[in-house]
Design an enzyme around this catalytic site. Sequence first.
Site, PDB file in Angstrom:
ATOM      1  N   HIS A 327       0.838  -1.206   0.000  1.00 25.79           N
ATOM      2  CA  HIS A 327       0.000   0.000   0.000  1.00 25.79           C
ATOM      3  C   HIS A 327       0.870   1.252   0.000  1.00 25.79           C
ATOM      4  O   HIS A 327       0.712   2.135  -0.848  1.00 25.79           O
ATOM      5  CB  HIS A 327      -0.906   0.001   1.238  1.00 25.79           C
ATOM      6  CG  HIS A 327      -1.675   1.271   1.435  1.00 25.79           C
ATOM      7  ND1 HIS A 327      -3.021   1.371   1.174  1.00 25.79           N
ATOM      8  CD2 HIS A 327      -1.300   2.494   1.879  1.00 25.79           C
ATOM      9  CE1 HIS A 327      -3.431   2.599   1.437  1.00 25.79           C
ATOM     10  NE2 HIS A 327      -2.393   3.308   1.875  1.00 25.79           N
ATOM     11  N   GLU A 328       1.772   1.339   0.958  1.00 26.09           N
ATOM     12  CA  GLU A 328       2.541   2.572   1.113  1.00 26.09           C
ATOM     13  C   GLU A 328       3.467   2.826  -0.070  1.00 26.09           C
ATOM     14  O   GLU A 328       3.574   3.948  -0.564  1.00 26.09           O
ATOM     15  CB  GLU A 328       3.341   2.526   2.418  1.00 26.09           C
ATOM     16  CG  GLU A 328       2.482   2.469   3.676  1.00 26.09           C
ATOM     17  CD  GLU A 328       1.582   3.695   3.860  1.00 26.09           C
ATOM     18  OE1 GLU A 328       1.758   4.696   3.132  1.00 26.09           O
ATOM     19  OE2 GLU A 328       0.691   3.639   4.711  1.00 26.09           O
ATOM     20  N   HIS A 331       1.941   4.337  -3.173  1.00 26.48           N
ATOM     21  CA  HIS A 331       1.777   5.786  -3.233  1.00 26.48           C
ATOM     22  C   HIS A 331       2.879   6.415  -4.089  1.00 26.48           C
ATOM     23  O   HIS A 331       2.654   7.389  -4.813  1.00 26.48           O
ATOM     24  CB  HIS A 331       1.807   6.387  -1.829  1.00 26.48           C
ATOM     25  CG  HIS A 331       0.499   6.306  -1.099  1.00 26.48           C
ATOM     26  ND1 HIS A 331      -0.672   6.798  -1.619  1.00 26.48           N
ATOM     27  CD2 HIS A 331       0.186   5.791   0.122  1.00 26.48           C
ATOM     28  CE1 HIS A 331      -1.664   6.593  -0.745  1.00 26.48           C
ATOM     29  NE2 HIS A 331      -1.167   5.980   0.308  1.00 26.48           N
ATOM     30  N   HIS A 415      -9.357   8.327   2.869  1.00 27.37           N
ATOM     31  CA  HIS A 415      -9.297   6.906   3.218  1.00 27.37           C
ATOM     32  C   HIS A 415     -10.687   6.270   3.203  1.00 27.37           C
ATOM     33  O   HIS A 415     -10.813   5.042   3.153  1.00 27.37           O
ATOM     34  CB  HIS A 415      -8.653   6.719   4.591  1.00 27.37           C
ATOM     35  CG  HIS A 415      -7.230   7.199   4.634  1.00 27.37           C
ATOM     36  ND1 HIS A 415      -6.905   8.494   4.956  1.00 27.37           N
ATOM     37  CD2 HIS A 415      -6.068   6.557   4.372  1.00 27.37           C
ATOM     38  CE1 HIS A 415      -5.581   8.635   4.899  1.00 27.37           C
ATOM     39  NE2 HIS A 415      -5.054   7.469   4.551  1.00 27.37           N
TER      40      HIS A 415
END
Length: 742
Positions: A327-328, A331, A415
């Site tokens: 996920h991170e 980005h 989110h």
Amino acid sequence: MRKFLAVASVAVTAAAFVATAASSGAAAPSGAAGKASSVGATAASISASAADGYTVKRVVKDANGAAHTRYNRTYQGLRVSGGDFVVHSAPGGAFTGASNGLASPLTLSITPKISAGTAMATATTYFAGTITTTGSTELFVDATSGSGRLAWESVVNGWAADGQTPSKLHVVTDAVTGAHIGKFDEIETVAGTGNGIYTGAVSIDTTLSGSTYSMIDPVRGSGRTCDMNNGTSTCTTFTDADNAWGTGSNSNRQSAGVDAHFGAAKTFDYYLNVHGRNGIFGNGTGVPSRVHYGSAYVNAFWDGAQMTYGDGSGNAKPLVSLDVAGHEMSHGVTEALAGLTYSAESGGLNEATSDIFGNMVEFYANAPSDPGDYQVGEKIDINGNGTPLRYMYNPSLDGSSHSCWSTSTKNVDVHYSSGVANHFFFNLAEGTGATSYGTSPVCGSAPAVVGIGRAKAEKIWYRALDVNFTSSTAYVNTSTPANNARLHTLAAATFLYGSCSAEYKAVQAAWTAVNVASTDTACPVGNDFSLAASPASGSVNPGSAVTSTITATLTNGSAQTVTLSASGLPSGATAGFSPASITSAGGTSTLTISTTAATPAGTYAVTVTGTGASSTRTTTYSLTVNGAPGCTGTNGNDVAIPDNTTVTSTIVISGCNRNASATSSVPVTIYHTYKGDLVVSLVAPDGSVYTLSNRAGGSADNIIQTFTVNLSSEAANGTWTLRVQDAATADTGRIDTWSLTL
């Protein structure tokens, strides 16, 4: 840009931009057409203004020679946030359309009435935590809503209210009225052997120096994993004597490092092997992973260059699970590709992209202790009750996320607005109703969806992110209706699987199932088919032949007989089909294009037409006829330049196996009765544009000149295009001849 995983215990400060419209339904100002022509587009397609400036951000070139060039925009020298666009061109360079976030050309004064100092003073009042320094204040044009307004962007640095989360808060202030527009934080939350806390026993790649192993991955750009020792500054790379890392228990500090190192490796491998992207940044370099950050720090974040993981509540649950890592780091991929603005619905798409690819990394890794599941953060137990942070199959189960789009979606935290795209993706991949991963409801009375599988769904989403999304793409876009996720993912599905294919229709159905209504043309209801060429492009030496397989695929109704023909061939070339007619239900034919020694070099778009009783469909084959081997070429074929028209002429370079030089020469002979009308550009094989002459020379006749151009960043081999635009009325001319020495 930094992005947090975002958990309940951390305040999120990413407020939506609420930019209001500057004037204007007027036509593009004088000179806008010339600006647009410089990037190979029409003024209307990119909302061009005479005061615009454009720079290339990146170029994507398809296998058939089609190109997608992403540009950043300035206005009177100021950066335009939300002004980016993508120009799409066919093989050979012809303009086919654009992805654009502006509703109309920019027309505004760039003289502020509010000072930079006043804007910074206002910005500090929005910082929740401890300010350490104030950074720059930049005057720019905020066009994230589709229209432009003059604004200040002030940067305030410090620590968030928890005292451990770094914060680089950007506050946007109207430079005319002083009104607060919005804010966002750059910090966006959320082959040895190892035994991780979540992944269990896995293999990891490490580096041996002397007799000591270091947790540095030599296979994936030397990405390293280090121990923050529960501080916030120094990070020490993990080392070990026997290359056996961790115990699977949190009491061993290496265990969390194993999970993070494994997650970084699998994320790297996923993007490389599934999407052909060489690492997060696309340049083959690895990323650092910092574990054991802070004390009882319940978060993880990407800061634009590295991953940082806290140890969770009581330092008992490090946030180093596979989906969090994927996920991170995703980005970073989003920032490099579409740069989706981190607010409102574009921010929801940004977060959803990380949730989508974080889960796809989890499926890709196939770790027995952490299988794929379409949940976000299910291993790290931030809620303390065994529940995940988010559920892709039914996002509203977390109590805050939107499963269905509504007019309020743009107003919730990113989110939670991510839920709409997460739900869409699950429906596209797995379908609605009861599935192996959970029950996915439809919104309202939408029909059920049959999934097309993860492999196809992830490729559609990545393609849309890569070449179709702009920074301001939304679910529903009232100011620029074409700049929406539904249309962009349909464009991706069309490229990958064909218009009105089963995959295309699944994308339509999956968006409808989350209440993102139809803005696209309905697929036909009669007997219909699609045509495709494989390969879709090829090169041939004069006097030789090249082949491709033409396939007809049934898209609706019953099969029919399809008769094949070809057009757009260069002189001296012929096309034949074996057989000449096929069935629309999967029939194939071999297309053979034969050339003669006199066939001129160049790239040609050959249109293959399939004519059936109920419908007629076409596909394009890009034919490149090679020039003589070497690093020079000439095209002496005359090309008429009608009034107010753009024309092209091509030279194919082959056998020049190096980059072009910094002093490449382009001799050009153009006869024209008013050369000040002309914009002359050289387009490289990768789509990069080099302007040779931009309406210079006034009323004088003709451009007979040798231009020297630094082309050292360009591969020499390929099709080079001379593009000439007549940008004013009354005079005409012709391209007589031009040459290229690389």
